[in-house]
Design an enzyme around this catalytic site. Structure first.
Site, PDB file in Angstrom:
ATOM      1  N   TYR A 191       0.041  48.359  69.145  1.00  0.00           N
ATOM      2  CA  TYR A 191      -1.092  49.085  68.571  1.00  0.00           C
ATOM      3  C   TYR A 191      -0.628  49.805  67.308  1.00  0.00           C
ATOM      4  O   TYR A 191       0.154  50.744  67.360  1.00  0.00           O
ATOM      5  CB  TYR A 191      -1.635  50.090  69.583  1.00  0.00           C
ATOM      6  CG  TYR A 191      -3.039  50.582  69.306  1.00  0.00           C
ATOM      7  CD1 TYR A 191      -3.766  50.145  68.199  1.00  0.00           C
ATOM      8  CD2 TYR A 191      -3.650  51.478  70.164  1.00  0.00           C
ATOM      9  CE1 TYR A 191      -5.055  50.590  67.960  1.00  0.00           C
ATOM     10  CE2 TYR A 191      -4.944  51.938  69.942  1.00  0.00           C
ATOM     11  CZ  TYR A 191      -5.635  51.486  68.836  1.00  0.00           C
ATOM     12  OH  TYR A 191      -6.921  51.941  68.610  1.00  0.00           O
ATOM     13  N   LYS A 207      -2.667  44.995  67.334  1.00  0.00           N
ATOM     14  CA  LYS A 207      -4.004  45.578  67.327  1.00  0.00           C
ATOM     15  C   LYS A 207      -4.032  46.654  66.252  1.00  0.00           C
ATOM     16  O   LYS A 207      -3.182  47.548  66.236  1.00  0.00           O
ATOM     17  CB  LYS A 207      -4.329  46.188  68.695  1.00  0.00           C
ATOM     18  CG  LYS A 207      -5.719  46.817  68.757  1.00  0.00           C
ATOM     19  CD  LYS A 207      -5.936  47.526  70.086  1.00  0.00           C
ATOM     20  CE  LYS A 207      -7.334  48.153  70.110  1.00  0.00           C
ATOM     21  NZ  LYS A 207      -7.512  49.052  71.253  1.00  0.00           N
TER      22      LYS A 207
END
Length: 320
Positions: A143, A168
Site C-alpha cells: 500500500y 495499491k
C-alpha cells in the site's frame, strides 16, 4: 456480480474490492457476531475480494489478539467463496508478527500498510518490504500512501521479491502512478505483465476513470461497506463505459459524499462507520484518535445516500 480473477501464481485481483469495517461493542470489544454478519452482507454484494483489518477496518487500533479474531472470523465466514486478505503494518518486526498471524488464520494474501511513523527513501521502503515478505510465503500487495512512497526504480525492484504481487495506490497522483505502471510493464522482467495495480484512494470512485486510463482498473470501495448497491452500480458503469450513469452517480452521490468526508480528518473511516450504522449495522464507535461523525454530518450523509439511491432508481427506471 463482480468476480475475482485469482491467478494461482500471482493472486492478482480484478474488480471491485471490499474493505469491511471492524465493529466494536459498548464495552470496547470487537463484536465478532456483527462482524460476521457484515462480512456475509459484503460477500452477498459480489466483490472481487475482502480486505479485512486494513485502513477502513481500523488496523492501527487493533491488538494482535483482536486482529487474529477478526481475520479468523472473516476466513471462516468466507469459507472459500471469496479470497480474504488481511492488513499488516507498523514497524518491521511488528508487521512480521501480524503477517504470520494472518497466515496462521488461513488468509489468501496480505496488504502491507506503511511502516510506523518513519520516513525513508524508496530504497529504504523496498528493504522494509523485503524484510516483511521474507517472513511469509503469502502474496503481498504494497500500500503506497503517507510515508510509503515508491519511485519507478523501486517499483521494478519489487518484481524480484517473488511474493510481492502488486501495488495499491492511496496517494492520488495519477502522473506518478503512470510512471510506476509504465516502468514495471516495460521492465522486461518475467513478472512484469502479471504484477497487479490497485486504485486505493479514500473514495476511489472519484479517480476510477483516470486510473483505468493508465491500466489500473481494480479499486477498493469504502462506500461498499454501507451502500453496496450504489458502489456496484458505479463499478458496473465504469466497466461498461456508461458515461451517463457515472456522471449521474458522481454528481448526486460521490462528489457530495467526498466533500463531506473531507470536512474532518479521519472521516474516511468515521463517516463510513456512520453510514453502516444508518444502514442498520451495529458497528459501534471508532477508536481514538479518530473522532465520531457529528449528528449534523450524519444527517447530511443520510440525505446524500437517499439522493444517490433516488438517482440510481431513476437511472434504472429510465432503462427498464
Amino acid at each position: 456480480m463482480n468476480t475475482v480473477k485469482c491467478d494461482e501464481r500471482t493472486t492478482r485481483l480484478s474488480g471491485l474490492l471490499s474493505f469491511p469495517l471492524t465493529p466494536f461493542d459498548d464495552a470496547d470489544e470487537v463484536d465478532l457476531d456483527v462482524f460476521a454478519s457484515h462480512v456475509e452482507a459484503q460477500i452477498a454484494a459480489g466483490p472481487g475480494g475482502l480486505f479485512v483489518a486494513c485502513g477502513t477496518g481500523e488496523f492501527p487500533a487493533l491488538g494482535l489478539d483482536e486482529y487474529r479474531q477478526v481475520v479468523a472470523t472473516a476466513v471462516k465466514q468466507a469459507a472459500g467463496r471469496i479470497p480474504v486478505f488481511a492488513g499488516a503494518g507498523g514497524g518491521p518486526r511488528v508487521a512480521r508478527k501480524f503477517a504470520l498471524a494472518a497466515q496462521e488464520c488461513g488468509v489468501d494474501g496480505l496488504l502491507l500498510l506503511p511502516p510506523y511513523l518513519l520516513t525513508s527513501t524508496p530504497q529504504g521502503l523496498v528493504h522494509h518490504i523485503r524484510y516483511v515478505a521474507a517472513a511469509t510465503p503469502l502474496p503481498i500487495t504494497v500500500y503506497q500512501r503517507a510515508n510509503a512512497v515508491l519511485d519507478p526504480a523501486a517499483a521494478v525492484e519489487l518484481l524480484d521479491i517473488p511474493n510481492v504481487v502488486g501495488i495499491k495506490d492511496g496517494r492520488g497522483d495519477v502522473d506518478a502512478m503512470l510512471r510506476l505502471v509504465t516502468a514495471v510493464r516495460t521492465s522486461g522482467h518475467p513478472r512484469a505483465a502479471e504484477f497487479g495495480f490497485l486504485n486505493g484512494l479514500p473514495t476511489a470512485e472519484l479517480g476510477a476513470r483516470a486510473y483505468a486510463a493508465i491500466g489500473v482498473e481494480s479499486y477498493s470501495s469504502a462506500v461498499h461497506c454501507f451502500a453496496p448497491d450504489i458502489a456496484t452500480a458505479f463499478h458496473r458503469a465504469v466497466r461498461d463505459d456508461d458515461e451517463e450513469a457515472q456522471r449521474t452517480l458522481l454528481t448526486e452521490f460521490y462528489l457530495p459524499f467526498a466533500a463531506l468526508r473531507d470536512r474532518v480528518p479521519g472521516y474516511a473511516v468515521s463517516l463510513v462507520k456512520a453510514g453502516a450504522q444508518l444502514a442498520g449495522l451495529a458497528v459501534g464507535p471508532v477508536r481514538p484518535p479518530l473522532v465520531e461523525a457529528t449528528p449534523e454530518h450524519v444527517a447530511q450523509l443520510a440525505s446524500t445516500v437517499d439522493r444517490g439511491r433516488t438517482a440510481l432508481r431513476r437511472l434504472e427506471e429510465s432503462r427498464a
